[in-house]
Design a protein around this motif. Structure first.
Motif, mmCIF file in Angstrom:
data_model
loop_
_atom_site.group_PDB
_atom_site.id
_atom_site.type_symbol
_atom_site.label_atom_id
_atom_site.label_comp_id
_atom_site.label_asym_id
_atom_site.label_seq_id
_atom_site.Cartn_x
_atom_site.Cartn_y
_atom_site.Cartn_z
ATOM 1 N N UNK A 41 0.668 -0.945 -0.061
ATOM 2 C CA UNK A 41 -0.195 -0.032 -0.083
ATOM 3 C C UNK A 41 0.275 1.011 -0.209
ATOM 4 N N UNK A 42 1.297 1.248 0.887
ATOM 5 C CA UNK A 42 2.808 2.425 1.024
ATOM 6 C C UNK A 42 4.208 2.577 -0.528
ATOM 7 N N UNK A 43 3.746 1.565 -1.278
ATOM 8 C CA UNK A 43 4.803 1.683 -2.197
ATOM 9 C C UNK A 43 6.444 1.094 -1.534
ATOM 10 N N UNK A 44 6.692 -0.146 -1.248
ATOM 11 C CA UNK A 44 7.686 -0.226 -0.680
ATOM 12 C C UNK A 44 8.160 -1.037 -0.805
ATOM 13 N N UNK A 45 9.532 -1.504 -1.092
ATOM 14 C CA UNK A 45 10.080 -2.680 -2.174
ATOM 15 C C UNK A 45 11.652 -3.191 -1.240
ATOM 16 N N UNK A 46 12.058 -2.400 -0.713
ATOM 17 C CA UNK A 46 12.817 -2.963 0.113
ATOM 18 C C UNK A 46 13.031 -1.665 1.383
ATOM 19 N N UNK A 47 12.890 -3.543 2.092
ATOM 20 C CA UNK A 47 12.841 -2.366 3.465
ATOM 21 C C UNK A 47 13.410 -3.632 4.577
ATOM 22 N N UNK A 48 13.637 -2.436 4.743
ATOM 23 C CA UNK A 48 15.364 -3.035 6.080
ATOM 24 C C UNK A 48 14.114 -3.419 7.891
ATOM 25 N N UNK A 49 14.260 -4.931 8.196
ATOM 26 C CA UNK A 49 13.857 -4.807 8.969
ATOM 27 C C UNK A 49 14.529 -5.405 10.550
ATOM 28 N N UNK A 50 13.759 -4.396 12.033
ATOM 29 C CA UNK A 50 14.770 -3.993 12.927
ATOM 30 C C UNK A 50 13.964 -4.725 13.537
ATOM 31 N N UNK A 51 14.894 -4.775 15.214
ATOM 32 C CA UNK A 51 14.566 -5.918 16.266
ATOM 33 C C UNK A 51 15.199 -5.405 17.433
ATOM 34 N N UNK A 52 14.539 -6.236 18.418
ATOM 35 C CA UNK A 52 16.277 -6.412 19.361
ATOM 36 C C UNK A 52 16.705 -8.045 19.356
ATOM 37 N N UNK A 53 17.388 -8.265 19.855
ATOM 38 C CA UNK A 53 17.911 -9.277 20.231
ATOM 39 C C UNK A 53 16.569 -10.457 20.901
ATOM 40 N N UNK A 54 15.902 -10.038 21.754
ATOM 41 C CA UNK A 54 14.879 -10.531 22.328
ATOM 42 C C UNK A 54 14.236 -10.952 21.098
ATOM 43 N N UNK A 111 12.144 -7.694 1.509
ATOM 44 C CA UNK A 111 12.920 -7.479 3.168
ATOM 45 C C UNK A 111 14.030 -8.294 2.097
ATOM 46 N N UNK A 112 15.174 -6.839 2.476
ATOM 47 C CA UNK A 112 16.542 -6.309 2.036
ATOM 48 C C UNK A 112 17.506 -7.289 3.158
ATOM 49 N N UNK A 113 16.793 -7.139 3.890
ATOM 50 C CA UNK A 113 18.095 -7.862 5.668
ATOM 51 C C UNK A 113 17.246 -7.446 7.130
ATOM 52 N N UNK A 114 17.594 -7.745 7.792
ATOM 53 C CA UNK A 114 17.306 -7.606 8.979
ATOM 54 C C UNK A 114 18.101 -7.007 10.795
ATOM 55 N N UNK A 115 18.366 -6.713 10.604
ATOM 56 C CA UNK A 115 19.137 -5.395 11.596
ATOM 57 C C UNK A 115 18.716 -5.876 13.264
ATOM 58 N N UNK A 116 19.422 -6.670 13.841
ATOM 59 C CA UNK A 116 19.152 -7.026 15.095
ATOM 60 C C UNK A 116 18.853 -6.135 16.632
ATOM 61 N N UNK A 170 9.766 -2.143 11.848
ATOM 62 C CA UNK A 170 9.924 -2.464 13.447
ATOM 63 C C UNK A 170 8.948 -3.332 14.370
ATOM 64 N N UNK A 171 9.905 -3.915 14.567
ATOM 65 C CA UNK A 171 9.455 -5.625 14.866
ATOM 66 C C UNK A 171 9.675 -5.738 16.867
ATOM 67 N N UNK A 172 9.102 -5.459 17.323
ATOM 68 C CA UNK A 172 9.837 -4.715 18.768
ATOM 69 C C UNK A 172 8.958 -4.699 19.752
ATOM 70 N N UNK A 173 9.147 -3.965 20.573
ATOM 71 C CA UNK A 173 8.796 -3.373 21.932
ATOM 72 C C UNK A 173 9.567 -1.095 21.464
ATOM 73 N N UNK A 174 9.255 -1.199 22.101
ATOM 74 C CA UNK A 174 9.545 0.550 22.384
ATOM 75 C C UNK A 174 11.234 0.797 22.101
ATOM 76 N N UNK A 175 11.942 -0.162 22.235
ATOM 77 C CA UNK A 175 12.860 -0.416 21.362
ATOM 78 C C UNK A 175 13.553 -0.422 20.455
ATOM 79 N N UNK A 176 12.486 -1.736 19.521
ATOM 80 C CA UNK A 176 12.897 -1.424 18.466
ATOM 81 C C UNK A 176 12.337 0.134 17.698
ATOM 82 N N UNK A 177 10.978 0.040 17.746
ATOM 83 C CA UNK A 177 10.505 0.862 17.388
ATOM 84 C C UNK A 177 11.055 2.604 18.106
ATOM 85 N N UNK A 178 11.340 2.852 18.727
ATOM 86 C CA UNK A 178 12.434 3.828 18.625
ATOM 87 C C UNK A 178 13.543 3.787 18.098
ATOM 88 N N UNK A 179 14.018 2.892 17.159
ATOM 89 C CA UNK A 179 15.139 2.880 16.508
ATOM 90 C C UNK A 179 14.785 2.868 15.278
#
Length: 371
Positions: A33-46, A62-67, A95-104
């Motif tokens: 819907x947003x027209x995005x085709x190269x997404x970086x997925x973010x998370x913390x280690x947990x 998804x072009x990479x996962x950055x934990x 951003x997948x996770x809690x406030x730390x991932x979303x904050x990043x």
């Protein structure tokens, strides 16, 4: 003057998708819907396993996962994440996770203008605010910018089923703190008050249910719904003493974020209650109790949450320094904020004693400093 007499309310452009399984099924739809085709997925280690499940649902998008998300968003973690987004040629982040991932994710959005999709796995409520935070050299700075507001928020109750009960408790009380401060903020409004009161009612009820059955999916749904409302209420108002204390104790003294919210909330509310009767009335209705600070403390304790700042590792010798830092800049609060007042609140919270009113003063709002 009541909130119905003089107020302003600004809506923000965010789309919410709420359903079990949505983290894997709806996130690709939101990217399309947003027209995005190269997404970086973010998370913390947990939360890396959940992030990789979301990445799998995205497939080639998804072009990479950055934990690399860390609590309080250290400056070096933000630098690394921005570099990762640029190196991957990302056109957006999830951003997948809690406030730390979303904050990043918010810091990447602030520095690169890349759109952000948030997939919360806790009840922090950060996904519903334009507030960013960054910790550098022991100081946590916060600000507001519409650039950091996620464009889409995907709420998946199934993603929260694995959240341990102690973290469920502290994360939920973190959300309650957002609603409490929104109720007595100087820029509250009738709509904010409705959202905040309903958010408290939903979250408190969900936490009671989850204490008996952490795998209760209906209760997980109600908790996410409560977090959504509490976060939205905070996003529409300015923060007071409670959030300032949490930022200082986290950024400067390294205390865990949600746990610090949980310990402090009853004490700051007890301080502000005499100057915020309408907020207290709303909280009494939502919680079904007359003594709101005590009820919040007992709710957290019944879920095994910490009850004192000493339990979180704060040293008694740090109390005066924390009080001085908290009062170093002006911000709005229903009652006067002085170093002595803050030291009294911190001392009570450090010892974990019953919340008290800390004397009765006169309400005062001081000019906000922008954080």
């Amino acid at each position: 003057m009541t909130p119905y007499t003089d107020f302003a309310y600004e809506t923000r452009p965010v789309r919410v998708v709420f359903r079990p399984g949505a983290s894997v099924t709806a996130t690709p739809e939101e990217a399309e819907r947003l027209g995005l085709r190269r997404l970086l997925v973010l998370s913390g280690s947990r939360g890396e396993s959940g992030a990789r499940a979301v990445a799998g649902g995205l497939g080639d998008r998804c072009v990479a996962v950055h934990p690399g998300a860390r609590m309080h968003v250290p400056a070096e973690a933000a630098d690394h994440a921005v570099a990762a987004a640029r190196a991957a040629g990302a056109d957006g982040c999830v951003a997948v996770g809690g406030g730390s991932a979303i904050g990043l994710g918010k810091m990447i959005a602030l520095r690169t203008r890349l759109p952000l999709i948030a997939v919360p796995s806790t009840y922090s409520g950060s996904e519903m605010t334009p507030v960013w935070g960054l910790t550098d050299h022991g100081v946590k700075r916060t600000g507001r910018d519409p650039l950091v507001q996620p464009r889409s928020v995907v709420y998946d109750p199934e993603l929260t089923l694995s959240l341990p009960l102690p973290l469920t408790a502290t994360s939920g009380v973190n959300a309650l703190a957002h609603a409490v401060e929104a109720l007595y903020a100087p820029d509250t409004s009738p709509l904010v008050a409705l959202m905040a009161e309903e958010g408290v009612r939903a979250m408190a009820g969900a936490l009671r249910s989850l204490a008996a059955g952490p795998e209760d999916l209906d209760a997980r749904c109600r908790a996410l719904y409560g977090a959504w409302l509490c976060g939205t209420a905070l996003g529409a108002t300015t923060m007071g003493l409670h959030h300032k204390l949490c930022h200082v104790l986290g950024g400067t003294f390294g205390l865990p974020h949600a746990e610090t919210h949980t310990v402090l909330l009853p004490y700051v509310l007890a301080l502000n209650a005499p100057a915020a009767p309408e907020a207290v009335a709303a909280l009494r209705r939502a919680l079904g109790t007359e003594d709101v600070p005590r009820a919040l403390r007992e709710l957290a304790g019944s879920l095994g949450a910490p009850r004192s700042l000493a339990e979180l590792g704060l040293e008694q010798d740090d109390l005066a320094a924390a009080a001085a830092e908290v009062t170093g800049q002006p911000y709005p609060n229903p009652r006067p904020v002085t170093a002595d007042v803050v030291l009294g609140v911190l001392t009570a919270a450090y010892e974990g004693r019953e919340p008290e009113t800390f004397g009765v003063g006169h309400p005062r709002t001081v000019k906000e400093s922008g954080s």
